[in-house]
Design an enzyme around this catalytic site. Structure first.
Site, PDB file in Angstrom:
ATOM      1  CG  HIS A  62       1.910 -11.380  -2.077  1.00 39.73           C
ATOM      2  ND1 HIS A  62       1.641 -10.719  -3.286  1.00 39.73           N
ATOM      3  CD2 HIS A  62       1.591 -10.479  -1.077  1.00 39.73           C
ATOM      4  CE1 HIS A  62       1.360  -9.464  -2.827  1.00 39.73           C
ATOM      5  NE2 HIS A  62       1.179  -9.449  -1.578  1.00 39.73           N
ATOM      6  CD  GLU A  98       1.917 -13.461  -5.503  1.00 37.98           C
ATOM      7  OE1 GLU A  98       2.852 -12.967  -5.554  1.00 37.98           O
ATOM      8  OE2 GLU A  98       0.670 -12.921  -5.475  1.00 37.98           O
ATOM      9  CG  HIS A 145       4.724 -10.001  -6.922  1.00 39.60           C
ATOM     10  ND1 HIS A 145       3.621  -9.748  -5.650  1.00 39.60           N
ATOM     11  CD2 HIS A 145       5.645  -8.918  -6.559  1.00 39.60           C
ATOM     12  CE1 HIS A 145       4.300  -8.875  -4.913  1.00 39.60           C
ATOM     13  NE2 HIS A 145       5.345  -8.319  -5.516  1.00 39.60           N
ATOM     14  CD  GLU A 150       2.276  -9.708 -10.576  1.00 40.72           C
ATOM     15  OE1 GLU A 150       2.061 -10.964 -10.442  1.00 40.72           O
ATOM     16  OE2 GLU A 150       1.820  -8.697  -9.705  1.00 40.72           O
TER      17      GLU A 150
END
Length: 1175
Positions: A871, A874, A968, A1053
């Site tokens: 992504h 990010e 992420h 994350e």
């Protein structure tokens, strides 16, 4: 009792004539009998008179009560007197086992005398006032409600009806109505509803009777059928006749208290109609009647009158009731239109502004802001289309999915604003948005998104592709079979002092002008060569001076700073950044930019990317939310509508203009630019002199995903506060509301990070752009900033930028860190749609010698597969990856041990095209690449297709990775955490039935997160989740777990905000901490190797069992939201526009100085159990 007295008399006869022992026995018997008599007599209640009177009343029921009305009147009067004067009397009547309530209700049903009926009603009123909840429930269960309704019907037939009787009946009905679930239905079917309405119409001036009628009518109208029925019978108009302006007379009309609706509050009579209007106005038909009757201006006038006269704020609930009526009416389009025509925006804006200084009036301000925001006219974004300003022609259009839908739409359909009556959010949603009367219900006991198909929870047995197709990927695994000594890069570049061109050196005449983007580019991306004499080209900006030093994201912009004393044409020599950034070379960066392909054909380089990023030496605390900040931003937007005279509405930057996005002006406006790698700003509109609305560009081949931004600002004035509003954000909540701060780079000053807040605005999204949901609004992310230097250049970004060219430069510089003991190889995995290469790294340790044993050990090392940046928005994932790569290439003993333990396969950037072109989530295909892992298309998703092929090849040769981890970033939660996959935990969460054989799995999937929680201060095991969701079945984590068979398959994350636990609690996470996290991940892998390599495998099982045991409660207690379009659950902290302070007390933590690349020795200390089992 008579038996005992007979015994006493019998034994008394022997006391005078019998022998002594006989007399003694008789004395004892008499004494015992007397004691028993005393006990029996003491058990008779002292208030037995009430029970005796009730007994008499029970015997009179029927014909006797009708014949002897005087006696019934006297008995009921005595009972009433006893209950009023003696508290125990009421308790005896309502005590368990007592038949008092049945007697009273039977008498009420049979009596015909008015006075006796009034006495009984007063008795019931006294009984139900005390202990209302239980007693009223008993009354309802005995059929009391039906008896009262029947009595009301009977009394209404008298001509004229008894006023006192009607008063008592309605007062009693108001008390019991809320406890009877079928109260409204009974009233309608029995005809009592019509009786009450007719009684009100006949007694509009009789305030004594009107109040209880209004009270009971409010309970009637809580039934939706009754509310519609009342609306048809002109009750709405009747209410507006009763509502009156402020006056002392009206405030003194209070004859009763409304304990059922507003406890402990004495309200005047006409508040009751406003209360009654709440349920009446909730229905659409009644709201229409209120509008058609012209009652919206009346409500506004009455509210304004009360606001002006209630100077001591004693009647806030009255004012709140009027506002809630307006809120219900404005739920429909006609109501909003009538509100605007009645100048309601100005009325509520002015009254709310006057209420702001008084904290106790917050409910009025919040409700007013809700109404104004809802009635603000919905506008289109100031764009020709909400599709991306850049067009990229795909090789072919997918048959299904969002891209197919986008291409199948006729022109202009994406800009349709739905103005239907059902386009508003529900009342519960709006309440949560502003008043936060209820917390967001994230604690879900059952989640529909959890995977319940056990077949999908077990790895696939059959291979998905034949080995012949996968054999081509053997060339990416040379280290497993062929010669392992491979040289990758050319000699490293030397760094030298850099002369940065200034405004004089790069005059507007000679400044290259960037090409305007074409309507549609070819399938192969193009790039523009940068001229060698000027490595930093900033076309379109006429004049600017360059300040000193490399870019440093992290200092305070608000601090005082002296202006540069140099002249306009001064040339500033920038110090050698290699001293602070050994992996950054500005000349090398420009060279990498030349080989980067972008759809807009970028020809410029941003200063922060050119200079490089030096992590700040201090840590920023998370900012607390200022009281009233969201509300004040909403009012500023409303001020635009009611005071339009100072609105400029001047476009100063627009990518949709073919001649060029930068619009020349007289120097009174800020200048914007985003035409550089990873830049994203589509349009800038000057609203006021120092306020600008900014519009972000959507992802290419998409019409949404507006979150990432990165743009340049110049032409500012010193000391002036500017407000910037990004008006087309799509996330209703993020950590920006809870301490997260944006990042800003200044050339003359170190870079600072600042905070913003998010509020709903008046720009509407079409249902297509909102995923099929009608009437969804965009959100405004707004922030204010000031500048300390004249003619400075400032860069704003969603997070610390990390471009594709930066990655290529870092990979080139990694060669300088390579020693003869390090095996490093860089391959090009594939080319992207835009023509950019996707790098694949292999890192491990060289074998100790050329002996067969050492080469065999080298080739049989377990593999670790890492990936990041699928992504583009990010960017923190790239900073974590940077920390991992630098640790792996380091010279510390830990790094050497790690290389000797594993072979690392790393894809550091899975979506180069999205990063280059400033996308937030998608690639050039317009699709989220992390949703394509099940069936990736080799043309549309080449990086995913070939990365998955690498893993499939490893599975075929029985060398599946020990660990797979995809890095992420997370915008809605704090800390760093992991998502994994577990059959057991998924079954536990879904409560599906499964056999013990179905739940068999190795518990090792929790080992790595557990280790990270012990050594990484930013990592939170409590935030981890190992549940498999249906919506995530096509993500990398789930596909690698299910299809490749990697048990330890994770998504890691990293927060975009900060931490709420551990050493970094209350602090913002910067690049230093992110790189540190990447290094800690490497140390955790080394510990994992030592655990899995133990001879006593039972120790590992014991460790994992202990982990499961300690975390069971945490998993059950921690809310986990699974139904999300993105790889992140909903924010656990709801936006609260009325709660204006952060309750979290950020306790100061002791700073522990630890470098990112130099992991302290204590991080490698094994636990006692590990030490005991080593060797």
């Amino acid at each position: 009792m008579e038996v005992f007295f007979s015994c006493i008399s019998y034994f008394s006869k022997f006391l005078s004539r019998n022998a002594f022992h006989i007399k003694l026995c008789c004395y004892i018997c008499v004494h015992l009998c007397l004691c028993l008599c005393v006990c029996l007599l003491s058990s008779v209640p002292s208030n037995s008179r009430v029970l005796m009177l009730l007994g008499q009343l029970e015997r009179m029921n029927g014909e006797a009560m009708v014949k002897d009305a005087d006696m019934a009147r006297q008995i009921t009067a005595k009972i009433l007197h006893l209950i009023q004067t003696q508290e125990k009397s009421g308790k005896e009547v309502m005590s368990k086992g007592s038949s008092g309530m049945e007697v009273i209700l039977a008498s009420l049903e049979n009596i015909r005398d008015v006075q006796t009926t009034l006495n009984i009603l007063c008795i019931l009123s006294e009984l139900l006032t005390v202990g209302r909840g239980r007693r009223v429930g008993v009354f309802v269960s005995k059929g009391g409600t039906g008896i009262l309704f029947q009595l009301l019907i009977t009394a209404s037939k008298e001509m004229p009806p008894s006023e006192e009787l009607m008063l008592q009946l309605h007062s009693l009905l108001a008390k019991v109505g809320s406890k009877d679930r079928k109260f409204g239905v009974k009233a309608r079917l029995s005809g009592a509803l019509n009786v009450t309405v007719n009684l009100m119409k006949q007694n509009l001036q009789n305030t004594k009777l009107l109040l209880p009628c209004l009270q009971v009518l409010r309970v009637y109208s809580t039934n939706s059928v009754n509310a519609i029925y009342l609306g048809k019978n002109a009750v709405v108009e009747l209410m507006f006749k009763i509502v009156a302006p402020y006056s002392k007379k009206n405030t003194m009309l209070m004859s009763h208290i409304l304990p059922f609706f507003f406890p402990r509050a004495s309200l005047p009579l006409f508040l009751t109609p406003s209360i009654l209007l709440l349920p009446l106005s909730c229905t659409e038909t009644n709201a229409r009647r209120a509008v058609d009757g012209g009652h919206v201006p009346i409500l506004l006038a009455v509210y304004l009158d009360w606001h002006r006269n209630d100077t001591r704020h004693r009647h806030m609930l009255i004012r709140k009731g009027l506002l809630v009526c307006l809120r219900n009416i404005t739920n429909i389009k006609l109501g909003r239109k009538a509100f605007i025509e009645a100048d309601g925006m100005r009325v509520l804006y002015n009254t709310s502004t006057e209420c702001l200084p008084v904290r106790t009036l917050d409910p009025l301000v919040n409700t007013s802001s809700l109404i104004m925001r809802k009635c603000f006219p919905k506008n289109r974004l100031p764009l020709p289309t909400i599709k991306s300003a850049f067009c990229y022609q795909l090789p072919h259009i997918p048959a299904v999915g969002p891209v197919a839908q986008l291409y199948s739409q006729p022109p202009g359909v994406d800009d349709v604003v739905d103005e239907s009556d059902d386009n508003e959010e529900t009342e519960a949603d709006t309440e949560n948005d502003t008043e936060n009367e209820e917390d967001e219900k994230d604690h879900r006991t059952a989640n529909d998104d959890i995977e319940t198909d056990l077949n999908k929870l077990h790895p696939k047995k059959s291979p998905s592709r034949p080995f012949e197709e996968l054999r081509a990927y053997e060339r990416f695994f040379v280290e497993l079979s062929e010669d392992f000594q491979v040289s990758l890069f050319s000699s490293s570049r030397s760094t030298r002092p850099i002369i940065v061109p200034t405004a004089q050196a790069l005059s507007p005449k000679h400044a290259p002008v960037p090409h305007s983007p074409e309507e549609c580019n070819t399938t192969e991306g193009q790039h523009t060569q940068l001229s060698p004499p000027s490595p930093l080209l900033l076309g379109g900006i006429a004049s600017r001076r360059v300040g000193g030093g490399g870019s440093n994201w992290g200092s305070d912009c608000g601090s005082e700073g002296a202006e540069d004393e140099g002249g306009e044409g001064a040339v500033l020599e920038v110090p050698d950044t290699a001293l602070l950034l050994p992996l950054h070379d500005p000349d090398l960066y420009v060279e990498m930019v030349e080989g980067t392909h972008s759809v807009p054909q970028y020809a410029e380089v941003a200063y922060p990317d050119y200079f490089g990023h030096v992590a700040p030496t201090f840590r920023e605390p998370l900012l607390e939310r200022v009281y009233g900040v969201q509300r004040s931003k909403i009012f500023q937007d409303i001020e635009r509508l009611i005071h339009p005279n100072d609105i400029l509405d001047k476009v100063v930057y627009d990518l949709d203009i073919p001649s060029g996005p930068v619009i020349e002006d007289d120097g009174e406006s800020l200048r914007f630019n985003s035409q550089f790698e990873s830049g994203n700003l589509r349009k800038a509109v000057q609203i006021r002199k120092y306020e600008y609305d900014l519009v972000l560009n959507s992802d290419i081949n998409s019409n949404h995903y507006h979150q990432w931004f990165y743009f340049e600002v110049s032409g500012m004035r010193v000391g002036t506060t500017y407000r910037l509003n990004i008006i087309n954000c799509e996330k209703s909540n993020s950590q920006f509301n809870y301490g997260e701060m944006h990042n800003t780079a200044l050339i003359k000053q170190n870079v600072f990070i600042f905070r913003s807040i998010t509020v709903k605005n008046h720009f509407a999204r079409s249902s297509i752009a909102a995923g099929g949901q009608k009437g969804k609004s965009y959100y405004t992310m707004t922030f204010s900033t000031s500048f300390s230097h004249k003619d400075d250049v400032c860069y704003f970004a969603y997070h610390y930028p990390y471009t594709y060219s930066t990655l290529k430069m870092h990979l080139s510089k990694l060669e300088a860190l390579r020693t003869p003991q390090i095996y490093l190889r860089q391959d090009v995995l594939c080319e992207t749609l835009g023509g950019n290469s996707c790098p694949l790294l292999t890192i491990t340790a060289m074998p100790e010698s050329h002996s067969n044993d050492h080469i065999c050990q080298f080739r049989n090392r377990p593999l670790i597969f890492l990936s990041a940046r699928v992504h583009p928005g990010e960017t923190n994932a790239s900073w974590v990856m940077k920390g991992t790569l630098e640790f792996l290439m380091g010279t510390s003993p830990l790094a050497a041990s790690l290389r000797e333990a594993y072979i690392f396969k790393i894809v550091p950037m899975l979506n180069p095209d999205g990063v280059v072109n400033g996308n937030h989530r998608c690639s050039l295909s317009g699709e989220d690449l992390n949703r394509q892992w099940q069936s990736p298309n080799p043309e549309l998703h080449p990086t995913i297709f070939h990365t998955k092929s690498l893993l499939q090849y490893l599975a075929h040769i029985q060398r599946a990775p020990l660990v797979f981890c995809d890095y992420h970033g997370h915008s809605r939660k704090k800390n760093v955490f992991m998502y994994g996959c577990s059959i057991k935990e998924t079954v536990w969460q879904s409560n599906i039935s499964a056999t013990s054989s179905d739940l068999q799995e190795d518990l090792g999937y929790r080992a790595l997160p557990k280790i990270l929680s012990q050594i990484a201060p930013a990592f939170s095991i409590a935030s981890c989740s190992f549940v498999v969701e249906r919506s995530k079945e096509s993500t990398a984590r789930v596909v690698v777990w299910r299809e490749i068979g990697v048990q330890r398959s994770y998504t890691m994350e990293s927060t975009l905000c900060g931490c709420d636990q551990g050493k970094y609690k209350g602090l913002h996470i910067g690049t230093r901490e992110l790189e540190e996290m990447g290094a800690h991940f490497c140390v955790a892998l080394l510990r994992l190797k030592r655990l899995t390599g133990l001879r006593n495998h039972q120790h590992l099982l014991d460790l994992e069992s202990d982990i499961i045991g300690t975390q069971t409660k945490v998993v059950n207690s921690c809310p986990t939201t699974y139904v999300m379009e993105e790889d992140e659950p909903s924010c656990l902290e709801a936006i609260d526009y009325s709660a204006e302070s952060n309750d979290e007390d950020a306790e100061p933590e002791h700073e522990h100085g630890s470098e990112v690349h130099e992991i302290p020795d204590h991080l490698d200390q094994l636990s006692d159990s590990e030490t005991n089992h080593r060797n």
